[in-house]
Design a protein around this motif. Sequence first.
Motif: not given
Length: 311
Positions: A94-98, A107-110
Amino acid sequence: MNAIEVENLTKHFGKFCAVDHINFEVKSGEIFGFLGANGAGKSTTIRMLCGLLQSTTGTARVGGSDINTQPEKVKENIGYMSQKFSLYEDLTVDENINFYGKVYGLSDSTLGERKKWVLEMANLKGRERSITGTLSGGWKQRLALGCAVLHRPRIVFLDEPTSGVDPLMRRKFWELINELSADGVTVLVTTHFLEEAEYCNDIILINAGKIIAGGSPKELKEEHIKTPILEVQCSNVIEALALFEKQPWVVETSVFGISVHVTVSEERTARREIVRLLRERDIRLDHVERITPSLEDVFIYLLDQESKRAA
Ligand SMILES: Nc1ncnc2c1ncn2[C@@H]1O[C@H](COP(=O)(O)OP(=O)(O)OP(=O)(O)O)[C@@H](O)[C@H]1O
Ligand SMILES: [Mg+2]
């Protein structure tokens, strides 16, 4: 329209010329294979095309932007999966993707939407909290691909994405590459697995910084291998090979696992002679068959020609 146009691209490291006046074009939406031995200049070329390394001379346009004068524009249009591992091993999936989402300014939604897509594509749902370093090679590569295309680039550079990945995972990885291409994404990929190169629309072969051949897999085979290739299986491959190498009707030989591929000047004579020679030496002939050349045959032939020319 071409996604990539390369013009006399050259890179020197001091006196050493790693990439030597190369020219090629990559059509939009195609899967383009960039092949060559270790140290041939593939990664150096890719780094220039990604706007990460200035060329010494020559240039290229990637997605319509010049790599030397508009490297930032180039970077907006591309995804890059580097040969050396591009993920943070100590971060979770998850952190890598973030991290990549932030790098690409999503953007957060994208990011949320694209993350769902990446997790599904890489089959990593449920493993969001796993530490990346604990994933096996194949999963890591898929996550790395997901991160490289998180921002929906139109052009993707994959530098040996399947090295160290088992055959089943490699096949799955290529399904992903095909899906990208079906969506219109242009994919430039390097690999040392020549059976993977068969999946490419077009290929170039680079040797010591120079392009020595190019075309579709079919064109390369038709253009370079005009003489028949016989596959011979017998009880003593090594002795048979030594025997064949001395014959005037043999153009070239190479060992493929338990068989010998013999390029011959004329099929009928060759078949007759193979039977005779092996019988003479008491070598059991299991089968002899004319085969369609593989890309491996083509590249062995081309690289052999190059080394003869250089000698
Ligand atoms: N920063 C650098 N400084 C000096 N020489 C370099 C540098 N980067 C690459 N080279 C040299 O340039 C040549 C081409 O390297 P490159 O990494 O492009 O090859 P490659 O085709 O990607 O090989 P591989 O299949 O092993 O990845 C090699 O001889 C390499 O040692
Ligand atoms: Mg490389």
